[in-house]
Design an enzyme around this catalytic site. Structure first.
Site, short mmCIF file in Angstrom:
data_model
loop_
_atom_site.label_atom_id
_atom_site.label_comp_id
_atom_site.label_asym_id
_atom_site.label_seq_id
_atom_site.Cartn_x
_atom_site.Cartn_y
_atom_site.Cartn_z
N GLY A 163 35.07 47.87 38.01
CA GLY A 163 35.67 47.72 39.33
C GLY A 163 34.68 47.99 40.44
N TYR A 164 33.87 49.02 40.25
CA TYR A 164 32.86 49.36 41.25
C TYR A 164 31.82 48.24 41.35
CZ TYR A 164 29.33 52.15 43.69
OH TYR A 164 28.41 52.61 44.60
N ALA A 165 31.37 47.73 40.22
CA ALA A 165 30.38 46.66 40.23
C ALA A 165 30.94 45.41 40.92
CB ALA A 165 29.94 46.33 38.80
N SER A 193 33.35 45.25 43.14
CA SER A 193 33.56 45.48 44.58
C SER A 193 32.24 45.51 45.34
CB SER A 193 34.34 46.78 44.79
OG SER A 193 33.60 47.92 44.38
#
Length: 256
Positions: free
Chosen positions: A160-162, A164
């Site tokens: 999810g971080y990657a 976003s």
């Protein structure tokens, strides 16, 4: 005009998200040292007496604190209405707020994905659109996103971080393409591996920490203070011809 004068921010008002600690705090202090008054917002920022407020006021600049949970869309719009009423002119927007949740991709639940994308991507877009349209109308403004090494790489256990942060790179260029000709500079800073809350788990893992450090040409993890100069630069007239750029502050990681 002396080149040093192009870095001065006297008379400017800067809104920095995620400024309670770490990189955001360092950014706020640096902009205040350059002459800007600071509007700070974080999910748990104290209304009065925070460390960032004390540091900003020690420079002789003004500080105003707000609290907003960027994972709550209704709260975000409420904050936008409030800050626009209190500060009709915001000259600088630094989109630094973010979160990271670590779970392997095969086990990464919807709830983690949704929260990270809402905070790191959706809220950034909405805040930039709503404050940026006022900059466009005035014909001037500076916007800086906090991107990441994972704007360029996939990472491990943080899908999810990657996703976003990849989106932040694209948003930086998308906004710049539309607003560069209207007096608004939109750029991003991509931190490398920095000693902050977000990397605490990595720094406590002897295998990952050793592997990461061995790849950094500078031979050290970055510190929040390493972002002072780049932030002031991108928020000043010294960067007037920079649009859609993603500035790496990574100790040389991406050049390895």
């Amino acid at each position: 005009m002396s080149v040093l004068n192009t870095f001065k921010l006297e008379g400017k008002t800067a809104l920095i998200t995620g400024c309670k600690r770490g990189i955001g705090k360092a950014m706020a202090i640096a902009l205040a040292e350059a002459g800007a008054d600071i509007v700070g917002v974080s999910a748990s920022l104290e209304k009065e007496g925070s460390e960032v407020e004390k540091a900003v006021k020690a420079t002789g600049r003004n500080f105003r604190a707000y609290t907003c949970d960027f994972s709550d869309r209704k709260a975000l719009y409420g904050f936008i209405d409030e800050v626009k009423a209190d500060f009709p002119v915001i000259d600088i927007l630094v989109n630094n707020a973010g979160t990271i949740l670590r779970t392997p991709a095969a086990e990464h639940p919807d709830e983690m994905w949704d929260k990270v994308v809402e905070v790191n991507q959706n809220a950034q877009f909405i805040l930039t659109r709503e404050l940026g349209k006022e900059m466009v109308a005035r014909g001037s403004g500076k916007i800086v996103f906090t991107a990441s090494l994972l704007t360029f790489q996939g990472g491990i256990t943080v899908p999810g971080y990657a996703a976003s942060k990849g989106a932040i790179g694209q948003l930086t260029m998308a906004f710049a393409n539309e607003w560069a000709g209207k007096g608004v500079n939109v750029n991003a800073i991509a931190p490398g591996y920095i000693s902050t809350d977000n990397t605490e788990a990595l720094r406590k893992d002897p295998v990952r920490a050793g592997s990461i450090l061995s790849r950094i040409p500078a031979g050290r993890w970055g510190e929040p203070e390493d972002f002072a100069g780049p932030t002031v630069f991108l928020c000043s007239n010294a960067a007037s011809y920079m649009h859609g750029a993603i500035m790496l502050v990574d100790g040389g990681w991406m050049g390895r």
